[in-house]
Design an enzyme around this catalytic site. Structure first.
Site, short mmCIF file in Angstrom:
data_model
loop_
_atom_site.label_atom_id
_atom_site.label_comp_id
_atom_site.label_asym_id
_atom_site.label_seq_id
_atom_site.Cartn_x
_atom_site.Cartn_y
_atom_site.Cartn_z
N ASP A 190 9.37 3.09 2.22
CA ASP A 190 8.13 3.80 2.55
C ASP A 190 7.84 3.66 4.05
OD1 ASP A 190 5.60 4.80 2.95
OD2 ASP A 190 4.71 3.87 1.18
N PHE A 200 0.86 -1.19 0.00
CA PHE A 200 0.00 0.00 0.00
C PHE A 200 0.89 1.23 0.00
CE2 PHE A 200 -2.32 3.59 1.51
CZ PHE A 200 -3.48 3.52 0.77
N LYS A 228 2.16 11.13 7.19
CA LYS A 228 1.27 10.84 8.33
C LYS A 228 1.69 11.59 9.61
CE LYS A 228 -1.30 7.05 6.60
NZ LYS A 228 -0.91 5.96 5.74
C1 LIG Z 1 -1.07 6.02 4.24
C2 LIG Z 1 0.06 5.50 3.43
C3 LIG Z 1 0.41 6.07 2.19
C4 LIG Z 1 -0.41 7.17 1.54
O1 LIG Z 1 -0.52 8.31 2.31
P1 LIG Z 1 -1.71 9.37 2.01
O2 LIG Z 1 -1.37 10.53 2.90
O3 LIG Z 1 -3.00 8.70 2.38
O4 LIG Z 1 -1.63 9.71 0.57
C5 LIG Z 1 1.50 5.56 1.51
N1 LIG Z 1 2.23 4.55 2.02
C6 LIG Z 1 1.93 3.97 3.20
C7 LIG Z 1 2.78 2.86 3.72
C8 LIG Z 1 0.83 4.40 3.94
O5 LIG Z 1 0.50 3.80 5.09
#
Ligand SMILES: *Cc1c(COP(=O)(O)O)cnc(C)c1O
Length: 405
Positions: A225, A140, A254
């Protein structure tokens, strides 16, 4: 308006792209939130780890309101006095030479993809238009068309094509698969050091470190990520620290916004970041003074309050307690730090009714995919609060209380 009115209004006026628990929240403080009926809940989701510092942290709110009273947006057409100190703080905390600020996570992932591709053409000498990035099954990384194009989740992907080429998907947790997928055109390996949205999937010990070694040997960038796993969530400042690596490009978001403002970015050393030159990438809001002031305070709170250590200590204890629950419905309890998944057996139905039963008891947890209840409270949570929650969680997952209304 009451709870049902608020929910009906959103149903009427919004796209139906979420399936929230039926609770309407109007106030938050620390690890707690209150709904419009005045009922108090423990927040065990933390907005997908965007509220690691707790709701309305005073230091972060002070930075927000002081900055809002002075200057909020300049765009990057001019300089502002907040971006430099924020980026210096981010580089100091992460150990990278450069940081490029964005707003949402998906934008930062896109930025990392662009950096890796351009680095591939300019530094690695990949033939024009041929750069390939390897990603993992169940990944994700956000919701843009490029990103969902390399998702293996049909729900995220189906109906949104055609997609951006240049991505190859391999199984997660399998470093041999990575080694055999690399070609001379491979410029990057985009990976979550622990998969959150997939259902708190913890890879085999040493996986991330082995991937780093394989990529180093093949002149491939590790794009780490840490949008969800970073900033203390898994019991270290960054999840890659469990293996002693932060990658060549690290993506953060985040909790970098302290739960009040979208702030994201990528980090790398100058040899990679300097592929960007005036005009070839940007964002109107990226590096805005309000977000920069908030981001700096958000980072300071994580350091000053030692939230990574807190996450490690409480997480280890809490996961042990969850594992000791004797329930016929639990398949597995897994996680790191305060990022914990309780996997419900297929034969016991989905995780959703358990989350609904937890809501009745004042605990907000959300199912991820079908079978996993995620427990990821704000890292400022007190042990006594988790001690209060445990018997409720135990009773709910033991099944006797699932029907409580
Ligand atoms: C939440 C998330 C994203 C995307 O972030 P948004 O602010 O919702 O665009 C990308 N990678 C990971 C691992 C995430 O948990």
């Amino acid at each position: 308006m009451n709870t049902n009115d608020y929910i009906a209004q959103v149903d009427q006026y919004s796209a139906h792209n979420y399936h929230p628990l039926p609770v309407v929240i109007d106030r938050g403080e620390g690890a707690w939130v209150w709904d419009v009926e005045g009922k108090k809940y423990l927040d065990m989701l933390s907005a997908y780890s965007a509220v690691n510092q707790g709701h309305r942290h005073p230091k972060i709110l002070r930075a927000l309101s002081e900055q809002a009273a002075k200057l909020t947006l300049t765009s990057r057409a001019f300089h502002n006095d907040q971006m430099g100190p924020f980026l210096k703080g981010l580089c100091d905390v992460t150990g990278f030479e450069r940081a490029l600020p964005m707003n949402t996570g998906a934008e930062a992932v896109e930025t990392a993809i662009k950096a890796a591709r351009k680095w591939g053409y300019e530094a690695k000498g990949v033939e024009k238009g041929q750069a390939e990035i390897i990603v993992c099954e169940q990944n994700f990384h956000g919701r843009t068309t490029t990103i969902v194009g390399f998702s293996s989740d049909a729900l995220s992907r189906d109906g949104f094509g055609p997609f951006t080429p240049g991505f190859r998907v391999i199984p997660y947790g399998d470093s041999d698969a990575l080694a055999s997928a690399i070609t001379p055109e491979t410029v990057g390996f985009l990976v979550e050091p622990l998969q959150g949205e997939a259902g708190v999937v913890v890879p085999p010990d040493g996986y991330f470190g082995r991937c780093v070694e394989i990529c180093r040997a093949n002149d491939v960038l590790v794009i780490n990520d840490e949008i969800q796993t970073g900033l203390g969530r898994t019991g270290k400042m960054f999840c890659g620290d469990w293996d002693g690596h932060r990658g060549d490009i690290m993506i953060v978001g985040k909790a970098l916004g302290g739960g009040v403002f979208p702030v994201s970015g990528i980090l790398s050393d100058s040899d990679i970041m300097d592929v960007f030159t005036p005009g070839n990438h940007g964002s109107t809001f990226g590096g805005n003074p309000l977000g920069a002031a908030v981001g700096r305070a958000a980072l300071e709170v994580i350091q000053e309050e030692k939230l990574a250590d807190q996450s490690n200590d409480l997480g280890q204890w809490f996961m042990g307690e969850l594992k000791s629950i004797n329930s016929p419905h639990i398949e597995e309890v897994r996680g790191r730090g305060l990022m914990i998944g309780v996997v419900i057996k297929d034969s016991s139905g989905t995780a959703r009714p358990f989350c609904e039963a937890l809501q009745q008891r004042g605990i907000l947890a959300k199912e991820t995919h079908e079978q996993v209840i995620r427990f990821a409270p704000p890292l400022v949570i007190e042990k006594a609060t988790l001690e209060w929650a445990l018997p409720h969680i135990a009773e709910v997952v033991e099944g006797a209380a699932v029907a409580v209304g």
